[in-house]
Design a protein around this motif. Structure first.
Motif, PDB file in Angstrom:
ATOM      1  N   SER A   3       0.825  -1.212   0.000  1.00  0.00           N
ATOM      2  CA  SER A   3       0.000   0.000   0.000  1.00  0.00           C
ATOM      3  C   SER A   3       0.859   1.262   0.000  1.00  0.00           C
ATOM      4  O   SER A   3       0.420   2.304  -0.498  1.00  0.00           O
ATOM      5  N   SER A   7       0.359   4.088  -2.659  1.00  0.00           N
ATOM      6  CA  SER A   7       0.081   5.438  -2.186  1.00  0.00           C
ATOM      7  C   SER A   7       1.042   6.440  -2.825  1.00  0.00           C
ATOM      8  O   SER A   7       0.639   7.533  -3.229  1.00  0.00           O
ATOM      9  N   LEU A  10       0.009   6.971  -6.420  1.00  0.00           N
ATOM     10  CA  LEU A  10      -1.178   7.838  -6.499  1.00  0.00           C
ATOM     11  C   LEU A  10      -0.792   9.301  -6.301  1.00  0.00           C
ATOM     12  O   LEU A  10      -1.304  10.183  -6.983  1.00  0.00           O
ATOM     13  N   ARG A  14      -1.444  12.358  -8.985  1.00  0.00           N
ATOM     14  CA  ARG A  14      -2.144  13.622  -8.680  1.00  0.00           C
ATOM     15  C   ARG A  14      -1.254  14.827  -8.975  1.00  0.00           C
ATOM     16  O   ARG A  14      -1.706  15.846  -9.496  1.00  0.00           O
TER      17      ARG A  14
ATOM     18  N   VAL B  89      -5.493   3.603 -11.899  1.00  0.00           N
ATOM     19  CA  VAL B  89      -5.601   4.509 -10.743  1.00  0.00           C
ATOM     20  C   VAL B  89      -6.609   3.945  -9.735  1.00  0.00           C
ATOM     21  O   VAL B  89      -6.367   3.966  -8.516  1.00  0.00           O
ATOM     22  N   LEU B  90      -7.705   3.413 -10.240  1.00  0.00           N
ATOM     23  CA  LEU B  90      -8.701   2.796  -9.342  1.00  0.00           C
ATOM     24  C   LEU B  90      -8.097   1.611  -8.593  1.00  0.00           C
ATOM     25  O   LEU B  90      -8.362   1.415  -7.402  1.00  0.00           O
ATOM     26  N   GLU B  93      -5.953   2.941  -5.849  1.00  0.00           N
ATOM     27  CA  GLU B  93      -6.812   3.422  -4.757  1.00  0.00           C
ATOM     28  C   GLU B  93      -7.365   2.252  -3.945  1.00  0.00           C
ATOM     29  O   GLU B  93      -7.484   2.327  -2.725  1.00  0.00           O
ATOM     30  N   GLN B  94      -7.681   1.187  -4.675  1.00  0.00           N
ATOM     31  CA  GLN B  94      -8.230  -0.008  -4.024  1.00  0.00           C
ATOM     32  C   GLN B  94      -7.198  -0.634  -3.078  1.00  0.00           C
ATOM     33  O   GLN B  94      -7.536  -1.030  -1.955  1.00  0.00           O
ATOM     34  N   ALA B  97      -6.978   1.535  -0.030  1.00  0.00           N
ATOM     35  CA  ALA B  97      -8.195   1.406   0.792  1.00  0.00           C
ATOM     36  C   ALA B  97      -8.227   0.061   1.510  1.00  0.00           C
ATOM     37  O   ALA B  97      -8.572  -0.006   2.706  1.00  0.00           O
TER      38      ALA B  97
END
Lengths: 151, 123
Positions: A3, A7, A10, A14, B89-90, B93-94, B97
């Motif tokens: 993760s 992260s 991501l 952005r 991207v989803l 994000e998954q 999360a």
């Protein structure tokens, strides 16, 4: 993939997207474009003073459209339509055209009692000057319509 | 990984250089080569190589033209490329999360409603 890596990726996505949005916000219409639109608008309105020229006035809209498309094609960043708030964008476009029409009508009304020979030409000069003077403000307002689409 | 069916991890896009390129293109209809090169601080050849990979995968398309007398090239995500990028991207994000949900929650301290505690607060 863990993760933390996801992260970081991501965050990078952005930040890169924001770079493109910032570049689009900082872009300015080139001087030749603003000058040409003002000039063509003046010619279009001046033609209205001549009975035979009025029929050709509408033709000036064609190069205005062509120049606008050419200017948009040459931009280093052309934003995806989903990144504009379309309602605000169209309100701005309509308000700009309406503002110029009001100015044109007012100047013509002021010239009416003076019995000027070429009222539309003089009103066209006022409109052309308003386009040159107002372009930066319109572009700032246009940039305020740039936002994020909803994923 | 569970959740959004559109989420799809894409190995081709995930490479850092290509992810940066796709993310720069995502908000745009067209972006010029120089813009991508300057923002990613890549060399012409390195960027061309990454773009060629994306073009060959059908993720990106090219338009050539001229600006003020110089040759210029613009790129954009194809529908397939945009869909792959958004799916990726989803997926990211998954992952984030899912990790948040799986992480142990800090213990919640029960609210102290005893008379002594109320008295201490109002004093």
């Amino acid at each position: 993939m863990d993760s933390i890596e996801a992260s970081d990726a991501l965050r990078q996505v952005r930040a890169r997207e924001q770079q493109t949005l910032d570049a689009a916000s900082e872009a300015r219409w080139p001087w030749w474009y603003v000058g040409a639109i003002a000039g063509l608008s003046f010619v279009m309105l001046a033609l209205l003073d001549f009975e035979s020229g009025a029929a050709y006035a509408g033709l000036c809209a064609v190069p205005i459209g062509v120049l606008t498309e050419r200017m948009a094609r040459q931009a280093s960043v052309r934003l995806h339509p989903s990144r504009y708030s379309s309602r605000r964008f169209w309100w701005l476009a309509v308000a700009s055209v309406a503002g110029l029409l009001v100015l044109y009508t007012l100047v013509r009304a002021l010239l009416e009692p003076l019995d000027v020979a070429v009222p539309s030409t003089l009103a066209g000069l006022a409109v052309a000057a308003a386009i040159v003077a107002g372009a930066p403000g319109v572009q700032r307002a246009l940039h305020s319509t740039i936002g994020r689409d909803e994923r | 990984m569970s959740g959004n069916p559109a989420a799809r991890f894409d190995e081709l896009i995930h490479a850092p250089a290509r992810l940066a390129i796709a993310a720069l293109m995502a908000p745009a209809e067209w972006v010029e080569f120089r813009f991508i090169r300057d923002r990613t601080e890549s060399s012409d050849s390195a960027l061309s190589k990454q773009l060629a990979t994306l073009v060959n995968a059908g993720y990106v398309e090219i338009r050539k033209g001229a600006v003020a007398g110089r040759r210029a090239t613009w790129f954009r995500l194809t529908l397939h490329g945009r869909s792959a990028f958004e799916g990726h991207v989803l997926a990211l994000e998954q992952i984030v999360a899912d990790a948040r949900r799986a992480a142990p929650q800090p213990p919640v301290r029960p609210t102290d409603t005893s008379a002594a505690a109320v008295g201490a607060e109002t004093a």
